[in-house]
Write an enzyme that holds these catalytic residues in place. Structure first.
Site, PDB file in Angstrom:
ATOM      1  N   GLY A  22      10.304 -11.461   0.701  1.00 47.55           N
ATOM      2  CA  GLY A  22      11.372 -12.390   1.052  1.00 47.55           C
ATOM      3  C   GLY A  22      12.148 -12.007   2.288  1.00 47.55           C
ATOM      4  O   GLY A  22      11.581 -11.684   3.339  1.00 47.55           O
ATOM      5  N   GLY A  24      13.929  -9.358   2.840  1.00 44.26           N
ATOM      6  CA  GLY A  24      13.711  -7.972   3.223  1.00 44.26           C
ATOM      7  C   GLY A  24      12.465  -7.797   4.056  1.00 44.26           C
ATOM      8  O   GLY A  24      12.455  -7.070   5.050  1.00 44.26           O
ATOM      9  N   ARG A  44       8.981  -2.025  -7.072  1.00 49.41           N
ATOM     10  CA  ARG A  44       7.602  -2.171  -7.550  1.00 49.41           C
ATOM     11  C   ARG A  44       6.612  -1.637  -6.528  1.00 49.41           C
ATOM     12  O   ARG A  44       6.612  -2.043  -5.358  1.00 49.41           O
ATOM     13  CB  ARG A  44       7.303  -3.636  -7.859  1.00 49.41           C
ATOM     14  CG  ARG A  44       8.036  -4.161  -9.068  1.00 49.41           C
ATOM     15  CD  ARG A  44       7.786  -5.634  -9.299  1.00 49.41           C
ATOM     16  NE  ARG A  44       6.356  -5.972  -9.278  1.00 49.41           N
ATOM     17  CZ  ARG A  44       5.890  -7.194  -9.536  1.00 49.41           C
ATOM     18  NH1 ARG A  44       6.730  -8.178  -9.846  1.00 49.41           N
ATOM     19  NH2 ARG A  44       4.594  -7.427  -9.491  1.00 49.41           N
ATOM     20  N   ASP A  69      14.008   2.134  -8.211  1.00 48.51           N
ATOM     21  CA  ASP A  69      14.654   1.041  -8.935  1.00 48.51           C
ATOM     22  C   ASP A  69      16.158   1.133  -8.724  1.00 48.51           C
ATOM     23  O   ASP A  69      16.835   1.972  -9.324  1.00 48.51           O
ATOM     24  CB  ASP A  69      14.316   1.119 -10.422  1.00 48.51           C
ATOM     25  CG  ASP A  69      14.903  -0.041 -11.221  1.00 48.51           C
ATOM     26  OD1 ASP A  69      15.582  -0.900 -10.615  1.00 48.51           O
ATOM     27  OD2 ASP A  69      14.681  -0.087 -12.446  1.00 48.51           O
ATOM     28  N   TYR A 159      27.318 -11.886  -9.970  1.00 48.56           N
ATOM     29  CA  TYR A 159      26.654 -12.020  -8.672  1.00 48.56           C
ATOM     30  C   TYR A 159      27.651 -12.456  -7.598  1.00 48.56           C
ATOM     31  O   TYR A 159      27.697 -11.882  -6.502  1.00 48.56           O
ATOM     32  CB  TYR A 159      25.516 -13.027  -8.774  1.00 48.56           C
ATOM     33  CG  TYR A 159      24.766 -13.232  -7.479  1.00 48.56           C
ATOM     34  CD1 TYR A 159      23.839 -12.291  -7.037  1.00 48.56           C
ATOM     35  CD2 TYR A 159      24.990 -14.361  -6.687  1.00 48.56           C
ATOM     36  CE1 TYR A 159      23.144 -12.470  -5.851  1.00 48.56           C
ATOM     37  CE2 TYR A 159      24.299 -14.544  -5.499  1.00 48.56           C
ATOM     38  CZ  TYR A 159      23.386 -13.598  -5.082  1.00 48.56           C
ATOM     39  OH  TYR A 159      22.714 -13.777  -3.909  1.00 48.56           O
TER      40      TYR A 159
END
Length: 265
Positions: A22, A24, A44, A69, A159
């Site tokens: 995306g 990034g 990941r 993570d 958020y």
């Protein structure tokens, strides 16, 4: 700014928190085009492997994948173990975690993950790299916020609050950085056609309305870098810029929160 000038100003390596997909990924590609090597952080390994294979077909600069993570407390410290031996001159915090729903319906585990990604590891990263950049008298920091930072955001409570934290933190840090030779900017985004954001949005007619306004990651990042180093805070896209202007002129804080709540109901 030429590629050589960019490298001279920002050093050899750029560290991207959330850099494999995306926004990034597009940020990494843009920085590689400008001659910087990339330290790419993602939770990941398969995402990192896929992006590295694609990246190395195009660019000769270095690519260092780091599987971490950021939903775990102190995960940023594992990144520092890798980057402290490198000539780092640019950092971008793109990573974010979002759960759509009412306050009481979100699990505490998800709240902890959101806080670690959106606030805790972000803060650790800013403290660490700002210290390095101020000591060396050069550097660049680009952080990603959201239109949800402008108001409270019902059904996106943490958020929205997290993105408001990123925005206010970065704007204040930008003032400090300007006096130390460090360029700092926060880019606030509206809807963007990333895989994660599309999954997080409501479905049906509302989701279609949001997607119709969305910018692609490539267009978003191009606009950001057209303005990086010129301003401390930037709203990306014509629609968000107009929306922010209208919101500020026509609403108070309570009515903005009501607007956001009704938008998602």
């Amino acid at each position: 700014m030429t590629m050589t000038d960019f490298q001279r100003k920002y050093g050899k390596y750029a560290v991207l928190f959330g850099g494999a997909k995306g926004l990034g990924k597009q940020t990494a590609l843009k920085l590689a085009e400008k001659g910087l090597s990339i330290v790419c952080i993602n939770d990941r390994q398969d995402n990192l492997d896929a992006f590295e294979a694609e990246f190395r077909k195009t660019f000769s600069v270095d690519f260092i994948p780091v599987q971490v993570d950021l939903g775990e407390e102190n995960a940023a410290l594992d990144v520092f173990d890798v980057t402290d031996r490198l000539d780092v001159g640019f950092v971008s915090y793109i990573a974010a975690f979002h759960k759509f729903g009412k306050v009481q319906d979100i699990s505490w585990e998800d709240y902890k993950k959101m806080l670690n990604i959106n606030v805790v590891n972000f803060t650790q990263a800013m403290k660490h790299y700002m210290g390095i950049f101020c000591e060396q008298g050069r550097g660049g920091i680009l952080n990603y916020s959201s239109l949800t930072a402008l108001t409270s955001s019902p059904y996106n409570v943490e958020y929205g609050a997290g993105k408001a934290y990123v925005k206010a933190f970065t704007q204040a840090m930008a003032y400090e950085g300007e006096k130390e030779g460090v360029d700092v900017m926060v880019a606030s985004l509206g809807a963007t056609t990333t895989e994660r954001e599309l999954k997080a949005q409501p479905q049906g007619e509302l989701g279609a309305k949001i997607q119709a306004m969305a910018l692609s990651p490539a267009d978003t990042v191009d606009e950001i870098f057209d303005n990086f180093g010129k301003v401390h805070s930037y709203y990306v896209g014509k629609h968000p810029q107009e929306q922010v202007k209208n919101w500020r002129l026509q609403n108070d804080d309570d009515s903005l929160a009501e607007y956001m709540g009704k938008f998602y109901e």
